[in-house]
Design a protein around this motif. Structure first.
Motif, PDB file in Angstrom:
ATOM      1  N   THR A   1       0.828  -1.213   0.000  1.00 45.60           N
ATOM      2  CA  THR A   1       0.000   0.000   0.000  1.00 45.60           C
ATOM      3  C   THR A   1       0.862   1.263   0.000  1.00 45.60           C
ATOM      4  O   THR A   1       0.529   2.239  -0.665  1.00 45.60           O
TER       5      THR A   1
ATOM      6  N   VAL B   1       2.028   1.686  -3.504  1.00 45.32           N
ATOM      7  CA  VAL B   1       0.972   2.234  -4.361  1.00 45.32           C
ATOM      8  C   VAL B   1       0.866   3.740  -4.161  1.00 45.32           C
ATOM      9  O   VAL B   1       0.747   4.499  -5.123  1.00 45.32           O
TER      10      VAL B   1
ATOM     11  N   GLY C   1       3.802   5.342  -5.770  1.00 45.98           N
ATOM     12  CA  GLY C   1       3.673   5.240  -7.215  1.00 45.98           C
ATOM     13  C   GLY C   1       2.643   6.189  -7.801  1.00 45.98           C
ATOM     14  O   GLY C   1       2.694   6.500  -8.985  1.00 45.98           O
ATOM     15  N   LEU C   2       1.697   6.636  -7.010  1.00 44.47           N
ATOM     16  CA  LEU C   2       0.676   7.565  -7.496  1.00 44.47           C
ATOM     17  C   LEU C   2       1.139   9.016  -7.523  1.00 44.47           C
ATOM     18  O   LEU C   2       0.485   9.860  -8.142  1.00 44.47           O
TER      19      LEU C   2
ATOM     20  N   ASN D   1       8.779   6.756 -12.644  1.00 39.01           N
ATOM     21  CA  ASN D   1       8.220   5.854 -11.639  1.00 39.01           C
ATOM     22  C   ASN D   1       8.984   4.536 -11.620  1.00 39.01           C
ATOM     23  O   ASN D   1       9.254   3.976 -10.556  1.00 39.01           O
TER      24      ASN D   1
ATOM     25  N   GLY E   1       4.356  -2.413  -5.468  1.00 41.11           N
ATOM     26  CA  GLY E   1       3.261  -1.439  -5.510  1.00 41.11           C
ATOM     27  C   GLY E   1       3.501  -0.346  -6.535  1.00 41.11           C
ATOM     28  O   GLY E   1       2.595   0.042  -7.280  1.00 41.11           O
ATOM     29  N   ILE E   2       4.740   0.134  -6.629  1.00 37.89           N
ATOM     30  CA  ILE E   2       5.065   1.181  -7.597  1.00 37.89           C
ATOM     31  C   ILE E   2       4.936   0.653  -9.017  1.00 37.89           C
ATOM     32  O   ILE E   2       4.383   1.317  -9.899  1.00 37.89           O
TER      33      ILE E   2
ATOM     34  N   VAL F   1       1.194   0.274 -10.024  1.00 39.77           N
ATOM     35  CA  VAL F   1       0.584   1.560 -10.383  1.00 39.77           C
ATOM     36  C   VAL F   1       1.088   2.023 -11.743  1.00 39.77           C
ATOM     37  O   VAL F   1       0.314   2.521 -12.563  1.00 39.77           O
ATOM     38  N   SER F   2       2.374   1.852 -12.007  1.00 40.85           N
ATOM     39  CA  SER F   2       2.938   2.243 -13.299  1.00 40.85           C
ATOM     40  C   SER F   2       2.295   1.469 -14.436  1.00 40.85           C
ATOM     41  O   SER F   2       1.985   2.035 -15.489  1.00 40.85           O
TER      42      SER F   2
ATOM     43  N   ILE G   1      -0.734   0.020 -14.500  1.00 37.91           N
ATOM     44  CA  ILE G   1      -2.130   0.442 -14.665  1.00 37.91           C
ATOM     45  C   ILE G   1      -2.199   1.819 -15.325  1.00 37.91           C
ATOM     46  O   ILE G   1      -3.020   2.050 -16.215  1.00 37.91           O
ATOM     47  N   PHE G   2      -1.324   2.734 -14.920  1.00 40.82           N
ATOM     48  CA  PHE G   2      -1.297   4.068 -15.530  1.00 40.82           C
ATOM     49  C   PHE G   2      -0.890   3.984 -16.995  1.00 40.82           C
ATOM     50  O   PHE G   2      -1.424   4.692 -17.840  1.00 40.82           O
TER      51      PHE G   2
END
Length: 89
Positions: free
Chosen positions: A8, A11, A14-15, A50, A68-69, A72-73, A75-76
């Motif tokens: 978490t 994440v 990463g956001l 990222n 987590g990073i 997020v990368s 998905i982005f």
């Protein structure tokens, strides 16, 4: 501050860069910013940065935060590909 080794926290870390790039290029520049006539380049630069941060975390032995990073990368990157780089038919 950035010493938590859980997914978490990764994440959240990463956001940060994709969130900043979305704010700058969508709201401040109103989506009119192009680099080399490509609309997705600023977002892909944020993804690349990222992934460099994820590499740094994995070298420090903080593998869960790096996972987590990277998640997020990924998905982005999919969102940029679907919404920015694909032509609307």
């Amino acid at each position: 501050m950035f010493k938590s080794n859980n997914i978490t926290a990764g994440v959240i870390y990463g956001l940060i860069l994709p969130g900043i790039s979305l704010f700058v290029f969508l709201y401040l520049l109103k989506g009119n910013f192009l680099i080399f006539n490509k609309p997705g380049v600023p977002y892909l630069v944020a993804i690349g940065l990222n992934l460099l941060i994820a590499r740094f975390y994995s070298k420090k032995g903080m593998d869960k935060a790096a996972i987590g990073i990277v998640a997020v990368s990924f998905i982005f990157m999919l969102a940029v590909f679907i919404f920015k780089l694909q032509p609307i038919k």
